[in-house]
Design a protein around this motif. Sequence first.
Motif, PDB file in Angstrom:
ATOM      1  N   ARG A  63     -13.022 127.118  94.103  1.00 47.65           N
ATOM      2  CA  ARG A  63     -11.610 127.056  94.496  1.00 47.65           C
ATOM      3  C   ARG A  63     -11.309 127.635  95.868  1.00 47.65           C
ATOM      4  N   GLU A  65     -12.119 130.415  97.345  1.00 44.56           N
ATOM      5  CA  GLU A  65     -11.886 131.846  97.480  1.00 44.56           C
ATOM      6  C   GLU A  65     -12.752 132.401  98.592  1.00 44.56           C
ATOM      7  N   ARG A  66     -12.272 133.410  99.258  1.00 45.30           N
ATOM      8  CA  ARG A  66     -13.013 134.007 100.374  1.00 45.30           C
ATOM      9  C   ARG A  66     -13.480 135.395  99.997  1.00 45.30           C
ATOM     10  N   GLU A  86     -13.340 142.387  98.537  1.00 45.03           N
ATOM     11  CA  GLU A  86     -13.245 141.045  97.988  1.00 45.03           C
ATOM     12  C   GLU A  86     -11.776 140.633  97.990  1.00 45.03           C
ATOM     13  N   VAL A  87     -11.497 139.474  98.586  1.00 49.34           N
ATOM     14  CA  VAL A  87     -10.127 138.999  98.706  1.00 49.34           C
ATOM     15  C   VAL A  87      -9.985 137.744  97.860  1.00 49.34           C
ATOM     16  N   ARG A  88      -9.013 137.739  96.958  1.00 51.72           N
ATOM     17  CA  ARG A  88      -8.784 136.567  96.101  1.00 51.72           C
ATOM     18  C   ARG A  88      -7.330 136.156  96.167  1.00 51.72           C
ATOM     19  N   ARG A  89      -7.126 134.866  96.000  1.00 52.71           N
ATOM     20  CA  ARG A  89      -5.756 134.353  95.957  1.00 52.71           C
ATOM     21  C   ARG A  89      -5.161 134.626  94.572  1.00 52.71           C
ATOM     22  N   PRO A  90      -3.841 134.862  94.494  1.00 51.18           N
ATOM     23  CA  PRO A  90      -3.226 135.055  93.174  1.00 51.18           C
ATOM     24  C   PRO A  90      -3.244 133.746  92.375  1.00 51.18           C
ATOM     25  N   ARG A  91      -3.329 133.887  91.063  1.00 48.09           N
ATOM     26  CA  ARG A  91      -3.359 132.696  90.219  1.00 48.09           C
ATOM     27  C   ARG A  91      -1.970 132.067  90.136  1.00 48.09           C
ATOM     28  N   ARG A  92      -1.974 130.757  90.011  1.00 47.17           N
ATOM     29  CA  ARG A  92      -0.703 130.047  89.890  1.00 47.17           C
ATOM     30  C   ARG A  92      -0.126 130.214  88.489  1.00 47.17           C
TER      31      ARG A  92
END
Length: 94
Positions: A63, A65-66, A86-92
């Motif tokens: 997905r 993620e970086r 570790e950087v993750r996007r918030p879940r929708r």
Amino acid sequence: MGFGGSIFLIALGAIFAFAVEADLGWLNLAVVGWVLMLTGVAGLLLTLHFWNSRRRAVVAPVRGERVVAEQVVPVQDDRVVEEYREVRRPRRTV
């Protein structure tokens, strides 16, 4: 110097080298233009080098993620301090 300053020096040097035909007698504007262009290119290369060496990013296959890994900090008092972030996007939410 930054990207903007480097590009400005390159543009100003190109104007002096190729577009201005003034004769000042003691100052050759073409040489001044070439010096400004070379200074701008050197500044641009240094800026690119420092921006690329600051942080390395690895794109994870899931997905987009970086994961960002910091470089190892120099040794202080015979200890090595290493930081991992570790950087993750918030879940929708639907």
